[in-house]
Scaffold this active site. Structure first.
Site, PDB file in Angstrom:
ATOM      1  N   PRO A   1      10.845  -5.863  -1.359  1.00 35.55           N
ATOM      2  CA  PRO A   1       9.224  -5.091  -1.537  1.00 35.55           C
ATOM      3  C   PRO A   1       8.114  -6.126  -1.476  1.00 35.55           C
ATOM      4  CG  PRO A   1      10.103  -4.433  -3.483  1.00 35.55           C
ATOM      5  CD  PRO A   1      11.389  -5.912  -1.906  1.00 35.55           C
TER       6      PRO A   1
ATOM      7  N   THR B   1       0.589 -12.573   8.457  1.00 34.46           N
ATOM      8  CA  THR B   1       2.371 -12.830   7.881  1.00 34.46           C
ATOM      9  C   THR B   1       3.008 -12.794   9.214  1.00 34.46           C
ATOM     10  OG1 THR B   1       0.915 -12.698   5.577  1.00 34.46           O
ATOM     11  CG2 THR B   1       3.835 -12.769   6.543  1.00 34.46           C
TER      12      THR B   1
ATOM     13  N   GLU C   1       4.678  -4.527  11.981  1.00 35.94           N
ATOM     14  CA  GLU C   1       3.690  -3.214  12.136  1.00 35.94           C
ATOM     15  C   GLU C   1       2.783  -4.312  10.760  1.00 35.94           C
ATOM     16  OE1 GLU C   1       3.546  -0.155  12.907  1.00 35.94           O
ATOM     17  OE2 GLU C   1       5.503  -0.164  12.986  1.00 35.94           O
TER      18      GLU C   1
ATOM     19  N   CYS D   1      -3.487   0.665   6.884  1.00 37.36           N
ATOM     20  CA  CYS D   1      -3.854  -0.015   8.515  1.00 37.36           C
ATOM     21  C   CYS D   1      -3.688   0.725   9.288  1.00 37.36           C
ATOM     22  CB  CYS D   1      -2.078  -0.445   8.488  1.00 37.36           C
ATOM     23  SG  CYS D   1      -1.011   0.617   8.584  1.00 37.36           S
TER      24      CYS D   1
ATOM     25  N   GLU E   1       8.175   2.350  14.857  1.00 41.34           N
ATOM     26  CA  GLU E   1       8.553   2.756  13.667  1.00 41.34           C
ATOM     27  C   GLU E   1       8.616   5.367  14.024  1.00 41.34           C
ATOM     28  OE1 GLU E   1       7.122   0.872   9.985  1.00 41.34           O
ATOM     29  OE2 GLU E   1       8.743   0.406  10.215  1.00 41.34           O
TER      30      GLU E   1
ATOM     31  N   ASN F   1       0.733  -1.206   0.108  1.00 47.41           N
ATOM     32  CA  ASN F   1      -0.587  -0.050  -0.059  1.00 47.41           C
ATOM     33  C   ASN F   1       0.771   1.606   0.112  1.00 47.41           C
ATOM     34  OD1 ASN F   1       0.784  -0.573   2.133  1.00 47.41           O
ATOM     35  ND2 ASN F   1      -1.129  -0.171   3.779  1.00 47.41           N
TER      36      ASN F   1
HETATM   37  P1  NDP Z   1       0.959  -9.327   3.901  1.00 43.92           P
HETATM   38  O1  NDP Z   1       1.049 -10.337   5.317  1.00 43.92           O
HETATM   39  O2  NDP Z   1       0.064 -10.711   2.386  1.00 43.92           O
HETATM   40  O3  NDP Z   1       2.368  -9.714   2.926  1.00 43.92           O
HETATM   41  C1  NDP Z   1       3.109  -8.526   3.828  1.00 43.92           C
HETATM   42  C2  NDP Z   1       5.176  -8.659   3.349  1.00 43.92           C
HETATM   43  O4  NDP Z   1       5.664 -10.206   3.831  1.00 43.92           O
HETATM   44  C3  NDP Z   1       4.572  -8.840   1.805  1.00 43.92           C
HETATM   45  O5  NDP Z   1       5.671  -8.248   0.989  1.00 43.92           O
HETATM   46  C4  NDP Z   1       5.022 -10.342   1.467  1.00 43.92           C
HETATM   47  O6  NDP Z   1       5.139 -11.266   0.409  1.00 43.92           O
HETATM   48  C5  NDP Z   1       5.763 -10.700   2.632  1.00 43.92           C
HETATM   49  N1  NDP Z   1       5.611 -12.238   2.994  1.00 43.92           N
HETATM   50  C6  NDP Z   1       4.128 -13.566   2.827  1.00 43.92           C
HETATM   51  N2  NDP Z   1       4.371 -14.605   3.680  1.00 43.92           N
HETATM   52  C7  NDP Z   1       5.847 -14.289   4.121  1.00 43.92           C
HETATM   53  C8  NDP Z   1       6.488 -14.933   4.691  1.00 43.92           C
HETATM   54  N3  NDP Z   1       5.807 -16.100   5.586  1.00 43.92           N
HETATM   55  N4  NDP Z   1       7.807 -15.217   5.115  1.00 43.92           N
HETATM   56  C9  NDP Z   1       8.126 -13.034   5.241  1.00 43.92           C
HETATM   57  N5  NDP Z   1       7.642 -12.621   4.947  1.00 43.92           N
HETATM   58  C10 NDP Z   1       6.448 -12.887   3.554  1.00 43.92           C
HETATM   59  O7  NDP Z   1       0.612  -7.883   4.081  1.00 43.92           O
HETATM   60  P2  NDP Z   1       0.164  -7.670   2.055  1.00 43.92           P
HETATM   61  O8  NDP Z   1       1.152  -7.048   1.404  1.00 43.92           O
HETATM   62  O9  NDP Z   1      -1.604  -7.748   1.166  1.00 43.92           O
HETATM   63  O10 NDP Z   1      -0.824  -6.231   2.818  1.00 43.92           O
HETATM   64  C11 NDP Z   1      -1.260  -6.059   3.182  1.00 43.92           C
HETATM   65  C12 NDP Z   1      -1.359  -5.758   5.470  1.00 43.92           C
HETATM   66  O11 NDP Z   1      -0.325  -5.129   5.297  1.00 43.92           O
HETATM   67  C13 NDP Z   1      -2.662  -5.256   5.654  1.00 43.92           C
HETATM   68  O12 NDP Z   1      -2.947  -6.611   6.479  1.00 43.92           O
HETATM   69  C14 NDP Z   1      -2.868  -4.416   6.062  1.00 43.92           C
HETATM   70  O13 NDP Z   1      -3.411  -4.059   7.938  1.00 43.92           O
HETATM   71  C15 NDP Z   1      -0.842  -4.407   6.362  1.00 43.92           C
HETATM   72  N6  NDP Z   1      -0.399  -3.470   6.757  1.00 43.92           N
HETATM   73  C16 NDP Z   1       0.303  -2.739   8.144  1.00 43.92           C
HETATM   74  C17 NDP Z   1       0.438  -1.452   8.312  1.00 43.92           C
HETATM   75  C18 NDP Z   1       0.920  -1.087   9.834  1.00 43.92           C
HETATM   76  O14 NDP Z   1       2.280  -0.219   9.758  1.00 43.92           O
HETATM   77  N7  NDP Z   1       0.609  -1.671  10.401  1.00 43.92           N
HETATM   78  C19 NDP Z   1       0.943  -0.368   6.856  1.00 43.92           C
HETATM   79  C20 NDP Z   1       1.310  -1.067   5.862  1.00 43.92           C
HETATM   80  C21 NDP Z   1      -0.163  -2.362   5.757  1.00 43.92           C
HETATM   81  P3  NDP Z   1       4.629 -11.492  -1.526  1.00 43.92           P
HETATM   82  O15 NDP Z   1       3.507  -9.616  -1.399  1.00 43.92           O
HETATM   83  O16 NDP Z   1       5.488 -11.168  -2.600  1.00 43.92           O
HETATM   84  O17 NDP Z   1       3.337 -12.686  -0.459  1.00 43.92           O
END
Ligand code: NDP
Length: 483
Positions: free
Chosen positions: A176, A231, A249, A283, A457, A152
């Site tokens: 990323p 995750t 986060e 988020c 952060e 995002n």
């Molecule tokens: P995901 O949890 O699906 O993915 C986050 C990252 O982790 C991606 O780069 C993903 O890779 C990677 N990942 C996936 N599986 C693993 C694993 N087993 N080990 C290590 N890394 C892994 O989140 P989204 O990308 O769908 O983002 C949306 C989510 O992020 C929402 O729940 C949102 O609330 C949260 N978010 C939180 C924020 C905060 O600051 N608190 C800010 C922004 C978003 P890949 O995408 O390639 O699968």
């Protein structure tokens, strides 16, 4: 392909490619156009990135903090000079309106780099007098940190993680989200142009397994993840087996409470920002809007009027205020939550359908008469769907606001500041606002409680999460020993 980078990865100060990696196709969510074709990192790429970072970190940590800060400040100047070009790339990568990416994404990243560039030289240890003997403390970097980002705010996340990490003498390998791989590569290029030594900041692309490989590698000292709660749990577990440091986060279902003495226009504006900015893919969004009974209908009438005036359209056009979701999977997920709200008896105030501006558009949607038990009030949607819930008393709304596994953010709107502080004091959330919402200046700590995460952060607090203390006892006389 209008956003094709020179190669998929940036390792050891240079572009790196390995065609054996799984294909990774990058599309512009505004139209579905393919804008880049990359490959996920193979084990060889991941190994090169980590080994390079291990090597580079030693010399980087040995620099004076002010020298590291100077390089980061040069990167800040480059980011600001190229603001428009970077905003356009961010819009192509994410589909977010150019209005937003000009104001929020890279500018907030530049703020983080600027803040930590200035802060790092001021970090000192303490001297502890012990009556002749004494001790002192040294704040040391952790080593090589892994950053794993969500889709995002791809560039902001890369900056928010790299700024405190690099300024304090760590190196970083950043992965990323596979949906938004371009911004972090730009950052790596900019760092090199600013004079950062090769290997200090590396970018490897990939899906979950690449993130998992970073989280489990024994050479990685810390993992900082922005992502979903499931995750987060997986990464936390993987990191625990190596006793690594973590910052998490994660997601949220945050309450935004509007009392009947609030400035209605401000509260409505904040609720809209906290649900519709970035098409709701934030988020910390205040997705449970609790409105006090006496003003609820007036709130809804004006909210509907203002929401229906939002300009949706081509994210690259200046006038567009509202863009598509990131992917077809996210679109399906959001639409299924809208269907569940209708089926469970919530009242549709406006929106509620797919938009006609492109395949991934969902109309800004407001549901009223939402109850605490409904699916849309319990689960993170990550789309432009606002739930309005009615409440009567302060105690009642505090209990209901806290009745969730999440604890990222919360907001209160009231004309009674004493009540504002009293209510915020009882809400279980890491980042909160009184008469404001979703503002995250770098000077303020950002983070969560409960299942929404761990660590902070931004601000001085982030330094704690990228450094460790060494205690040094200095003996000034002969050692007394009973042996
Ligand atoms: P995901 O949890 O699906 O993915 C986050 C990252 O982790 C991606 O780069 C993903 O890779 C990677 N990942 C996936 N599986 C693993 C694993 N087993 N080990 C290590 N890394 C892994 O989140 P989204 O990308 O769908 O983002 C949306 C989510 O992020 C929402 O729940 C949102 O609330 C949260 N978010 C939180 C924020 C905060 O600051 N608190 C800010 C922004 C978003 P890949 O995408 O390639 O699968």
């Amino acid at each position: 392909m209008r956003a094709q980078p020179k190669a998929s990865h940036f390792v050891n100060g240079d572009w790196m490619e390995d065609d054996a990696g799984e294909p990774l196709i990058v599309t512009y969510p505004g139209t579905g156009e393919v804008i880049a074709r990359l490959h996920a990192a193979t084990p060889a790429v991941i190994d090169a990135a980590i080994s390079g970072a291990v090597e580079a970190q030693k010399a980087w940590a040995a620099l004076r903090p002010v020298e590291r800060g100077r390089i980061l400040m040069r990167a800040v100047a480059i980011i600001r000079e190229r603001g428009e070009e970077l905003a356009q790339l961010e819009t192509l990568d994410t589909g977010k309106p150019i209005q937003e990416t000009r104001e929020a994404d890279w500018p907030s990243g530049a703020d983080a780099l600027e803040y930590f560039a200035g802060l790092a030289p001021t970090l000192t240890g303490e001297t502890i007098p012990l009556g002749g003997d004494f001790a002192y403390t040294i704040r040391e970097p952790l080593g090589v940190c892994a950053g794993i980002g969500a889709w995002n705010y791809p560039s902001q996340i890369a900056c928010w993680k790299s700024a405190p990490a690099l300024s304090t003498g760590n190196a970083m390998v950043f992965k990323p989200s596979e949906m938004t791989p371009l911004g972090a590569l730009k950052l790596a290029e900019i760092f090199i142009e600013a004079g950062m030594p090769a290997g200090v900041f590396n970018v490897v692309q990939g899906f979950g397994p690449v993130g998992a490989a970073l989280s489990t590698d024994p050479r990685i000292a810390k993992v900082s993840l922005t992502g979903s709660v499931p995750t987060g749990a997986r990464v936390y577990q993987a990191a625990a087996s190596g006793m690594k440091h973590v910052t998490m986060e994660l997601g949220g279902k945050s309450p935004l409470i509007v009392f009947d003495d609030a400035d209605l226009e401000s509260a409505i504006g904040a609720a809209m920002l906290g649900n519709f900015y970035s098409s709701g893919q934030i988020c910390s969004n205040g997705t449970r809007v609790f409105v006090q009974k006496g003003i609820k209908e007036a709130f809804l009438a004006r909210l509907k009027e203002r929401t229906e005036a939002i300009v949706a359209g081509d994210p690259l056009k200046d006038e567009t205020q509202f863009g598509p979701l990131i992917s077809a999977a996210q679109f399906d997920k959001v639409m299924s939550y809208i269907d569940s709200a209708k089926a469970e008896g919530a009242r549709l105030v406006c929106g509620g359908s797919a938009g006609n501006e492109g395949p991934l558009f969902v109309q800004p949607t407001v549901f009223a008469d939402v109850t605490d038990a409904m699916t849309i009030a319990r689960e993170e949607i990550f789309g432009p769907v606002m739930s309005v819930l009615e409440f009567e008393t302060e105690d009642e709304v505090i209990a209901r606001a806290n009745d969730t596994q999440f604890g990222l953010a919360a907001g209160v709107f009231t004309g009674d500041l004493a009540r504002g502080h009293r209510v915020i004091g009882q809400l279980q959330a890491g980042t909160t606002w009184i008469n404001a919402y979703n503002l995250t200046p770098v000077e303020m700590p950002f983070g969560a409680v409960k299942q929404s995460g761990f660590g902070r952060e931004n601000s001085r607090a982030a330094v704690e999460h990228y450094t460790q203390l060494k205690s040094v006892y200095v003996g000034m006389g002969p050692v007394e020993s009973p042996y």
